[in-house]
Design a protein around this motif. Structure first.
Motif, PDB file in Angstrom:
ATOM      1  N   UNK A 157       0.843  -1.203   0.000  1.00  0.00           N
ATOM      2  CA  UNK A 157       0.000   0.000   0.000  1.00  0.00           C
ATOM      3  C   UNK A 157       0.870   1.241   0.000  1.00  0.00           C
ATOM      4  N   UNK A 158       0.530   2.190  -0.861  1.00  0.00           N
ATOM      5  CA  UNK A 158       1.143   3.516  -0.826  1.00  0.00           C
ATOM      6  C   UNK A 158       0.048   4.525  -0.530  1.00  0.00           C
ATOM      7  N   UNK A 159       0.311   5.389   0.451  1.00  0.00           N
ATOM      8  CA  UNK A 159      -0.664   6.386   0.889  1.00  0.00           C
ATOM      9  C   UNK A 159      -0.166   7.779   0.538  1.00  0.00           C
ATOM     10  N   UNK A 160      -1.023   8.540  -0.135  1.00  0.00           N
ATOM     11  CA  UNK A 160      -0.777   9.958  -0.363  1.00  0.00           C
ATOM     12  C   UNK A 160      -2.030  10.720   0.051  1.00  0.00           C
ATOM     13  N   UNK A 161      -1.907  12.020   0.251  1.00  0.00           N
ATOM     14  CA  UNK A 161      -3.104  12.775   0.598  1.00  0.00           C
ATOM     15  C   UNK A 161      -2.823  14.227   0.879  1.00  0.00           C
ATOM     16  N   UNK A 162      -3.900  15.015   0.850  1.00  0.00           N
ATOM     17  CA  UNK A 162      -3.775  16.441   1.156  1.00  0.00           C
ATOM     18  C   UNK A 162      -4.756  16.887   2.235  1.00  0.00           C
ATOM     19  N   UNK A 163      -5.254  15.916   3.036  1.00  0.00           N
ATOM     20  CA  UNK A 163      -6.057  16.282   4.203  1.00  0.00           C
ATOM     21  C   UNK A 163      -5.090  16.678   5.311  1.00  0.00           C
ATOM     22  N   UNK A 164      -5.163  17.905   5.817  1.00  0.00           N
ATOM     23  CA  UNK A 164      -4.233  18.309   6.879  1.00  0.00           C
ATOM     24  C   UNK A 164      -4.338  17.383   8.093  1.00  0.00           C
ATOM     25  N   UNK A 165      -3.202  16.954   8.600  1.00  0.00           N
ATOM     26  CA  UNK A 165      -3.170  16.063   9.760  1.00  0.00           C
ATOM     27  C   UNK A 165      -3.248  16.891  11.042  1.00  0.00           C
ATOM     28  N   UNK A 166      -4.082  16.454  11.984  1.00  0.00           N
ATOM     29  CA  UNK A 166      -4.186  17.143  13.263  1.00  0.00           C
ATOM     30  C   UNK A 166      -4.986  18.410  13.234  1.00  0.00           C
ATOM     31  N   UNK A 167      -5.759  18.636  12.168  1.00  0.00           N
ATOM     32  CA  UNK A 167      -6.522  19.874  12.030  1.00  0.00           C
ATOM     33  C   UNK A 167      -8.005  19.692  12.322  1.00  0.00           C
ATOM     34  N   UNK A 168      -8.408  18.487  12.703  1.00  0.00           N
ATOM     35  CA  UNK A 168      -9.819  18.241  12.962  1.00  0.00           C
ATOM     36  C   UNK A 168     -10.625  18.005  11.705  1.00  0.00           C
ATOM     37  N   UNK A 169      -9.968  17.601  10.616  1.00  0.00           N
ATOM     38  CA  UNK A 169     -10.648  17.354   9.345  1.00  0.00           C
ATOM     39  C   UNK A 169     -10.700  15.863   9.007  1.00  0.00           C
ATOM     40  N   UNK A 170     -10.448  15.045  10.001  1.00  0.00           N
ATOM     41  CA  UNK A 170     -10.608  13.586   9.902  1.00  0.00           C
ATOM     42  C   UNK A 170      -9.688  12.940   8.883  1.00  0.00           C
ATOM     43  N   UNK A 171      -8.415  13.286   8.955  1.00  0.00           N
ATOM     44  CA  UNK A 171      -7.442  12.607   8.103  1.00  0.00           C
ATOM     45  C   UNK A 171      -7.390  11.119   8.430  1.00  0.00           C
ATOM     46  N   UNK A 172      -7.612  10.763   9.692  1.00  0.00           N
ATOM     47  CA  UNK A 172      -7.562   9.344  10.078  1.00  0.00           C
ATOM     48  C   UNK A 172      -8.724   8.567   9.460  1.00  0.00           C
ATOM     49  N   UNK A 173      -9.936   9.106   9.533  1.00  0.00           N
ATOM     50  CA  UNK A 173     -11.084   8.415   8.934  1.00  0.00           C
ATOM     51  C   UNK A 173     -10.943   8.335   7.424  1.00  0.00           C
ATOM     52  N   UNK A 174     -10.369   9.370   6.831  1.00  0.00           N
ATOM     53  CA  UNK A 174     -10.122   9.365   5.393  1.00  0.00           C
ATOM     54  C   UNK A 174      -9.199   8.214   5.012  1.00  0.00           C
ATOM     55  N   UNK A 175      -8.124   8.023   5.779  1.00  0.00           N
ATOM     56  CA  UNK A 175      -7.205   6.918   5.528  1.00  0.00           C
ATOM     57  C   UNK A 175      -7.891   5.578   5.739  1.00  0.00           C
ATOM     58  N   UNK A 176      -8.613   5.458   6.839  1.00  0.00           N
ATOM     59  CA  UNK A 176      -9.300   4.196   7.131  1.00  0.00           C
ATOM     60  C   UNK A 176     -10.258   3.807   6.011  1.00  0.00           C
ATOM     61  N   UNK A 177     -11.048   4.764   5.557  1.00  0.00           N
ATOM     62  CA  UNK A 177     -12.066   4.453   4.553  1.00  0.00           C
ATOM     63  C   UNK A 177     -11.453   4.158   3.187  1.00  0.00           C
ATOM     64  N   UNK A 178     -10.369   4.849   2.847  1.00  0.00           N
ATOM     65  CA  UNK A 178      -9.691   4.547   1.586  1.00  0.00           C
ATOM     66  C   UNK A 178      -9.146   3.123   1.603  1.00  0.00           C
ATOM     67  N   UNK A 179      -8.537   2.736   2.720  1.00  0.00           N
ATOM     68  CA  UNK A 179      -8.015   1.367   2.846  1.00  0.00           C
ATOM     69  C   UNK A 179      -9.161   0.363   2.846  1.00  0.00           C
ATOM     70  N   UNK A 180     -10.251   0.694   3.513  1.00  0.00           N
ATOM     71  CA  UNK A 180     -11.376  -0.236   3.602  1.00  0.00           C
ATOM     72  C   UNK A 180     -12.009  -0.512   2.241  1.00  0.00           C
ATOM     73  N   UNK A 181     -12.200   0.532   1.431  1.00  0.00           N
ATOM     74  CA  UNK A 181     -12.793   0.280   0.109  1.00  0.00           C
ATOM     75  C   UNK A 181     -11.809  -0.491  -0.774  1.00  0.00           C
ATOM     76  N   UNK A 182     -10.519  -0.278  -0.578  1.00  0.00           N
ATOM     77  CA  UNK A 182      -9.524  -1.047  -1.331  1.00  0.00           C
ATOM     78  C   UNK A 182      -9.588  -2.530  -0.961  1.00  0.00           C
ATOM     79  N   UNK A 183      -9.647  -2.819   0.344  1.00  0.00           N
ATOM     80  CA  UNK A 183      -9.728  -4.212   0.782  1.00  0.00           C
ATOM     81  C   UNK A 183     -10.994  -4.867   0.261  1.00  0.00           C
ATOM     82  N   UNK A 184     -12.119  -4.167   0.372  1.00  0.00           N
ATOM     83  CA  UNK A 184     -13.388  -4.725  -0.103  1.00  0.00           C
ATOM     84  C   UNK A 184     -13.315  -5.050  -1.591  1.00  0.00           C
ATOM     85  N   UNK A 185     -12.746  -4.135  -2.373  1.00  0.00           N
ATOM     86  CA  UNK A 185     -12.628  -4.378  -3.813  1.00  0.00           C
ATOM     87  C   UNK A 185     -11.703  -5.551  -4.120  1.00  0.00           C
ATOM     88  N   UNK A 186     -10.547  -5.563  -3.473  1.00  0.00           N
ATOM     89  CA  UNK A 186      -9.540  -6.567  -3.808  1.00  0.00           C
ATOM     90  C   UNK A 186      -9.903  -7.957  -3.301  1.00  0.00           C
TER      91      UNK A 186
END
Length: 372
Positions: A106-135
C-alpha cells in the motif's frame, strides 16, 4: 501520479487506486457519541491509496520516512502503532468481522491536513477499507464500511470517537451535506449549494493541532455518559433542556446542556436548508454552537476563539470551531469573494498575538470514498 510513485516504491504497478475524503462538520459537535445528530460534508481534500495484493502487508506513506509491515491474518491491537495503526486497524476489523483479508502493498498519499480536525484518520481508514473490499471482492455498503473503519479507530487505535467521520467519508456527495442520525445510522443528503446563493464556506486551520487520543476527549465522553445516567435516559439525545437544568453538578450540567442544545441547532439548520432558505440564515446558529463549545463544553482554545471572533467581525455570517476541539479548524460562512478579506483579518489578529499564521481554504462538498 500515485501509480508512478507506487511503481517506484514497490517495483510494479498497483492493482488499483482508491480515494476517501476528509470531512468538515458544519454543525453538531460531540453529539455523535451521545446518539445525536450531526451535519458534516465530505471535502475535496482526500487520502489516496494505491494497493496491490502481496505476500506480506507493507504500508508506505509519502508523509512518513519508513515503511511499516505486518501480516493480515495475525495483526492484533498493540502490534502496529503510529500512523500505520489506522491501516492495520482496518485489516483487523475486517478479519474480526469474519470478512476475507489479504496482504497488500500500500502507498498512501493525501492532502487532508493532519491534526486539524478534518478527519485525516477516517479518510485513511475508509480509503483502505474500500480497497480491501474491492480486492477481496467483498460486497459492502457504505454504512457497513464506515462501521468497520470506526471499529478500527475505536478498538484498534484506541480513539474513543463517534461514527460521524467515517460516515461522512463514505456517504459524502457533491453539493450535499450528510445529515446523520447516529442512533440509527440513517443518512439524508441535504442540499448545500453555496455558490447558487453567492456564498462560500471558509476553513481556517488555526495551526493549533489537537489530539483526540488523550484524556480531554475521554473526559467529555465520560461526563456525558454520567449525565445521561443521572437523568435516567439512554443517552443525552433523549434529555430535554428542562431536565438538564436539574443536574446539581455544574460541570455535568454544562456538558449536557451543550449536547442537548447542539442537537436542537442541527435540526434547525436541517429544516432551514431542506426548505430552500438562504443559507445565511444559519449563521447565528453557527455562532451559538461555538459559544456553547466554548462556555459549556470547554473545548475551545485561544487560537480558535480568536479566529472565530475575528471572522465574524470581518463580515462572516457565522463561524464556529469544527472538530473534536482543543485546536483544529474554524469554519466561516462568508459571501463569495470575501474569503480573502476574512483571511487577512484573521492573519492580522494572529500576528498581533504572535500566533503561527493560519492556513485557509474553501470547503467544497464532494463525493465519498470510491475507486478511481
Amino acid at each position: 501520479m500515485i501509480d508512478d510513485d507506487f511503481a517506484i516504491a514497490f517495483g510494479h504497478e498497483p492493482d488499483g487506486v482508491w480515494v476517501a475524503p476528509g470531512r468538515v462538520n458544519l454543525i453538531g459537535e460531540h453529539t455523535d457519541y451521545n446518539d445525536g445528530f450531526v451535519l458534516p460534508l465530505a471535502l475535496d481534500r482526500r487520502t489516496t491509496v494505491a494497493a496491490a495484493v502481496a505476500g506480506r502487508t507493507t504500508v508506505r506513506s509519502t508523509r512518513e520516512p519508513e515503511p511499516v509491515s505486518f501480516t493480515a491474518i495475525t495483526v492484533a491491537p498493540g502490534q502496529v502503532e503510529g500512523w500505520a495503526a489506522y491501516v492495520a486497524g482496518v485489516v483487523w476489523a475486517f478479519r474480526e468481522a469474519g470478512l476475507p483479508v489479504v496482504d497488500l502493498e500500500i502507498l498512501v498519499e493525501g492532502d487532508v491536513p493532519v491534526g486539524a480536525g478534518l478527519s485525516s484518520s477516517a479518510s485513511l481508514e475508509c480509503a483502505v477499507a474500500v480497497a480491501i473490499a474491492d480486492l477481496t471482492r467483498t460486497t459492502l455498503g457504505p454504512t457497513e464500511i464506515a462501521r468497520l473503519a470506526r471499529r478500527a479507530e475505536n478498538d484498534y487505535v484506541g480513539a474513543p470517537t463517534g461514527g460521524m467521520d467515517q460516515m461522512a467519508a463514505m456517504h459524502g456527495a457533491a453539493g450535499r451535506l450528510v445529515f446523520l442520525d447516529t442512533r440509527t445510522d440513517a443518512v439524508e443528503l441535504i442540499p448545500f449549494d453555496l455558490a447558487a446563493h453567492g456564498l462560500e464556506l471558509l476553513v481556517i486551520d488555526t495551526r493549533a493541532p489537537h489530539q483526540l487520543v488523550d484524556g480531554q476527549y475521554g473526559e467529555r465522553r465520560a461526563d456525558c455518559a454520567r449525565a445521561a445516567e443521572l437523568l435516567g435516559v439512554p443517552a443525552l439525545r433523549d434529555a430535554t433542556p428542562e431536565s438538564v437544568e436539574t443536574l446539581t453538578d455544574e460541570r455535568l450540567r454544562r456538558r449536557a446542556r451543550h449536547v442537548v442544545t447542539e442537537n436542537a441547532r442541527v435540526l434547525e439548520v436541517v429544516e432551514l436548508l431542506r426548505g430552500g432558505r438562504d443559507p445565511r440564515e444559519i449563521g447565528p446558529l453557527l455562532c451559538a454552537s461555538h459559544a456553547s463549545m466554548r462556555d459549556d463544553f470547554a473545548i475551545t482554545v485561544p487560537h480558535v476563539d480568536v479566529a472565530q471572533e475575528t471572522a465574524v467581525a470581518a463580515g462572516a455570517h457565522g463561524a464556529r470551531m469544527t472538530g473534536g476541539g482543543f485546536g483544529g479548524c474554524v469554519i466561516a460562512l462568508v459571501d463569495a469573494g470575501r474569503g480573502a478579506e476574512v483571511t487577512a483579518a484573521v492573519e492580522q489578529a494572529y500576528a498581533d498575538r504572535a500566533f503561527e499564521p493560519p492556513v485557509t481554504f474553501p470547503a467544497v462538498p464532494s463525493s465519498g470514498a470510491h475507486r478511481l
